[in-house]
Design an enzyme around this catalytic site. Structure first.
Site, short mmCIF file in Angstrom:
data_model
loop_
_atom_site.label_atom_id
_atom_site.label_comp_id
_atom_site.label_asym_id
_atom_site.label_seq_id
_atom_site.Cartn_x
_atom_site.Cartn_y
_atom_site.Cartn_z
N GLU A 112 22.99 27.66 3.34
CA GLU A 112 23.24 28.32 4.62
C GLU A 112 23.93 29.66 4.38
OE1 GLU A 112 24.21 23.99 6.69
OE2 GLU A 112 25.76 25.51 6.56
N LYS A 114 26.72 32.32 4.72
CA LYS A 114 28.17 32.21 4.93
C LYS A 114 28.59 33.34 5.85
CE LYS A 114 32.56 31.66 2.52
NZ LYS A 114 33.29 32.65 3.30
N ASP A 116 30.62 35.85 8.12
CA ASP A 116 31.95 36.44 8.00
C ASP A 116 32.56 36.53 9.39
OD1 ASP A 116 34.17 37.54 6.88
OD2 ASP A 116 33.33 39.54 6.64
N TYR A 224 26.96 24.90 12.66
CA TYR A 224 26.33 24.47 11.41
C TYR A 224 26.82 23.13 10.85
CZ TYR A 224 30.56 26.98 9.88
OH TYR A 224 31.84 27.45 9.75
N LYS A 313 30.01 33.49 -3.28
CA LYS A 313 30.39 34.70 -2.54
C LYS A 313 29.86 35.94 -3.25
CE LYS A 313 34.32 34.64 -0.32
NZ LYS A 313 35.78 34.57 0.01
N CYS A 407 51.83 68.80 12.00
CA CYS A 407 50.46 68.68 12.50
C CYS A 407 49.56 69.69 11.80
CB CYS A 407 50.43 68.90 14.01
SG CYS A 407 48.77 68.89 14.71
N CYS A 410 48.44 72.35 14.77
CA CYS A 410 49.36 73.25 15.49
C CYS A 410 50.71 73.42 14.81
CB CYS A 410 49.56 72.75 16.92
SG CYS A 410 50.46 71.18 17.00
N CYS A 425 51.34 63.74 16.66
CA CYS A 425 51.77 65.10 17.01
C CYS A 425 52.21 65.06 18.48
CB CYS A 425 50.63 66.09 16.83
SG CYS A 425 51.00 67.72 17.52
N CYS A 431 48.19 71.67 21.45
CA CYS A 431 47.47 71.22 20.25
C CYS A 431 45.99 71.06 20.60
CB CYS A 431 48.05 69.91 19.73
SG CYS A 431 47.31 69.34 18.18
#
Length: 672
Positions: A112, A114, A116, A224, A313, A407, A410, A425, A431
């Protein structure tokens, strides 16, 4: 030497426990599955070699993570054990050899995908769903039944025939990639924290306490595995039970396969190693189960996993690249996100040039230097991510990368609020990305939905100097001559845009509040604030505590709203928008009273109720002539209290001798 080993075991235990907590409780993946499994295998080896240092609470002795405190904890009738796993085909052959040695050569396997996602166990009584419980720690999990009921593929009632009177079916809740990308983009546009991958988004969603919010996020579920009393009398094999579950109407993967040899198993694994990239959802491997139930019982279990199943895996797609430089993106809320710019590299079928670095903590954790050779991964991470630095390839004299203090747009000094990983910021006024991003958010489909005005047009208008704040959009009718000088902007386009702006003035207050782009105020929060306070003026007059007391708001959102409405520049902007004709008051609909038993009485609702939402109770009170208050005071006639009401609110009500009633007592008053 023994002290070194003891320290190694303690350090690995602490590290893995923290990763488990981040993954299972906070739905936050800080390490790849492969690297986690390698650390776990190393700890297991050390513990076997030095059993005198084995901690009963070691991660090697646990199945999953801790239980979140948000939901009722329910014991599993059949423990939800984890599977042993491998990344090695030789170990799969050894697994097959152990099985055959124990039960003989007449063995078949079910292979089957797997998935996630998030494991779930769903119990049915007489075909009716009774409860859905997460894996939790394997022995007990969270009761998330109401949330699981929102998943369209999970039947509330089994309509076919032939199922047992009582059974449990297990599966995996997941989110498809396209839904993940769409929803993550919406969160980004709202200034909300985005998720790293679909698994985290699905896990975060199923842990939400409001099923109505869960229903808005498209989750899927593959089932499942079946448990039932006397299961072996119903079915001889796992494959038969899967076929039956399909016939009963459960969503069972069409990609499972019955294999009669380990070579068939390996062929299945090889096929999906490539083909998995064409699926609409993520898988991270293949699960192999002995098919015959009698053989499963013969093989039995270890303390933490069945001896009759194993998972293979796949290693996450990983490639090596060179970090060219780090750039910084400023979002509409002022959040500054670092981005790694890489030498182009082919990864999972696409060319990757950029990868997210998330925040300053990630740069520090990786210890990034200019020109570093790095590993880039894209397994469950749809957004490429730097997983590590190849330090042995580091250039001599290369400089460490430091997150900026100001920033990048700016030059304003950045701030970071306590408990948050992101730097911001604070210069919302000048900005550029914040101004343009704020206007682009304002015109969006779920906000003001201004027809004839797109994101590119907003940016062009800003560059032309025609707009510098949201309210400027509503002065464009006076700038037609300037608009005609813009490239690809004819009279018809201008007319459509101006009409769209005019029509947006009819949007309800909750849409306007959402469109303002107040940090942490998404669509749902805006609606609840609008419904509770009825107008922007009443919201602005509310105290921090009164805002935080609104259902599902809390201190962090309340503080953001309060600060916004107590900033002079924002108040001036709101006045300009009011003069433009936008709606800042909830349109009161004519209420046809169902009765007048509550006339002249005032109410406040607090807590959680089993049979009604707080909104439903509010509507009932108002339909019988009652009036809602936003806080506890001597003017309050009744406090309608449910479960989990705040102790401070309860103490204040008791001090003022406000009558405290249940929802059932409320109905008794109405019926009198």
């Amino acid at each position: 030497m023994s002290m070194d080993v003891k320290q190694q075991i303690a350090a690995l235990t602490a590290t893995l426990n923290e990763y488990n907590y981040q993954y299972y409780v906070l739905a936050n993946s800080e390490i790849s599955d492969f690297d986690f499994d390698q650390k776990l295998a190393e700890l297991d080896r050390l513990e076997r070699e030095h059993p005198e240092y084995l901690d009963p609470n070691s991660p090697t002795q646990k199945v999953g993570g801790d239980i979140t405190s948000k939901f009722e904890t329910v014991p599993h009738r059949w423990p939800m054990l984890s599977l042993g796993n491998t990344y090695n085909e030789q170990e799969l052959k050894e697994f097959d050899a152990r099985v055959r040695k124990a039960v003989g050569d007449n063995v078949s396997y079910v292979c089957e995908l797997k998935f996630d996602g998030l494991s779930i166990a769903i119990t049915y009584e007489n075909g009716q769903m009774q409860r859905a419980v997460t894996r939790g720690d394997g022995l007990k999990g969270d009761n998330v039944t109401e949330n699981v009921k929102t998943i369209r593929r999970v039947p509330h009632q089994v309509k076919a025939k032939g199922y047992p009177d009582s059974f449990e079916i297990r599966g995996e809740i997941l989110m498809h990639k396209s839904a993940f990308l769409r929803l993550n983009k919406e969160r980004e546009e709202k200034g909300e924290v985005t998720y790293a991958n679909p698994r985290n988004f699905a896990s975060g969603t199923i842990k939400l306490q409001d099923p109505k919010e869960v229903a808005k996020r498209p989750l899927d579920c593959f089932l499942y595995f079946l448990y039932a009393d006397n299961r072996s009398k119903l079915f001889k094999t796992h494959w038969e039970s899967l076929e039956a579950a399909k016939a009963w109407g459960f969503h069972v993967s069409e990609h499972s396969k019955l294999c009669h040899s380990i070579n068939e198993v390996l062929n299945f694994i090889h096929y999906w190693d490539t083909e998995r990239h064409n699926l609409t959802y993520d898988i991270d491997g293949i699960v192999i189960k002995v098919n015959d139930y009698a053989l499963q019982e013969e093989l039995g279990f270890t303390a933490k996993s069945p001896r009759w199943a194993i998972s293979y895996k796949y290693q996450a797609e990983r490639a090596e690249s060179i970090l060219k430089f780090v750039s910084y993106q400023v979002g509409r809320t002022g959040a500054v996100t670092p981005v790694a710019n890489l030498e182009p590299v082919l990864l999972a079928g696409t060319t990757v040039k950029r990868a997210s670095l998330h925040n300053a903590n990630e740069i520090q954790r990786l210890d990034l230097h200019e020109g570093d050779s790095v590993y880039v991964e894209k397994g469950g991470e749809i957004i490429p991510k730097i997983m590590g630095v190849i330090t042995e390839k580091r250039l001599s004299g290369s400089k460490a990368i430091h997150y900026p203090t100001h920033c990048p747009e700016c030059n304003t000094e950045l701030v970071r609020q306590e408990g948050e990983a992101v730097h911001y910021c604070p210069n919302h006024a000048t900005c550029r990305p914040q101004i343009v991003g704020g206007m682009q958010h304002f015109i969006g489909r779920k906000m003001m939905d201004i027809q004839g005005l797109g994101k590119e047009t907003v940016e062009a208008l800003y560059n032309k100097g025609l707009v510098s704040k949201i309210s400027d959009l509503y002065t464009l009718a006076d700038r037609t001559e300037d608009l005609l000088t813009m490239e690809r902007f004819g009279q018809k386009s201008i007319d459509n845009m101006l009409q769209g702006l005019q029509e947006s003035c009819q949007k309800p207050f909750e849409k306007v509040l959402f469109a303002l782009g107040i940090r942490h105020v998404g669509e749902t929060v805006a609606r609840k604030l609008a419904q509770h306070f009825k107008s922007i003026d009443q919201l602005a007059a509310a105290s921090l505590e009164e805002i935080a007391a609104v259902s599902d708001i809390g201190e962090r959102i309340a503080e953001s709203v309060y600060v916004y409405l107590h900033t002079e520049a924002n108040l001036e902007e709101l006045e300009r928008l009011k003069r433009a004709g936008l709606q800042f008051v909830v349109e009161e609909k004519e209420v046809v009273l169902a009765g007048d038993h509550l006339s002249g009485k005032t109410f406040l609702i607090s807590g959680v109720f089993a049979d009604h939402s707080r909104e439903e109770l509010t509507a009932i009170i108002e339909s019988h002539g009652g009036r809602m208050l936003s806080s506890i005071s001597a003017k309050l006639d009744y406090l309608v209290a449910g479960d989990k009401m705040g102790p401070a609110k309860l103490a204040k009500a008791e001090k003022l001798k406000v009558p405290i009633i249940s929802d059932q007592e409320l109905f008794q008053i109405i019926n009198q």
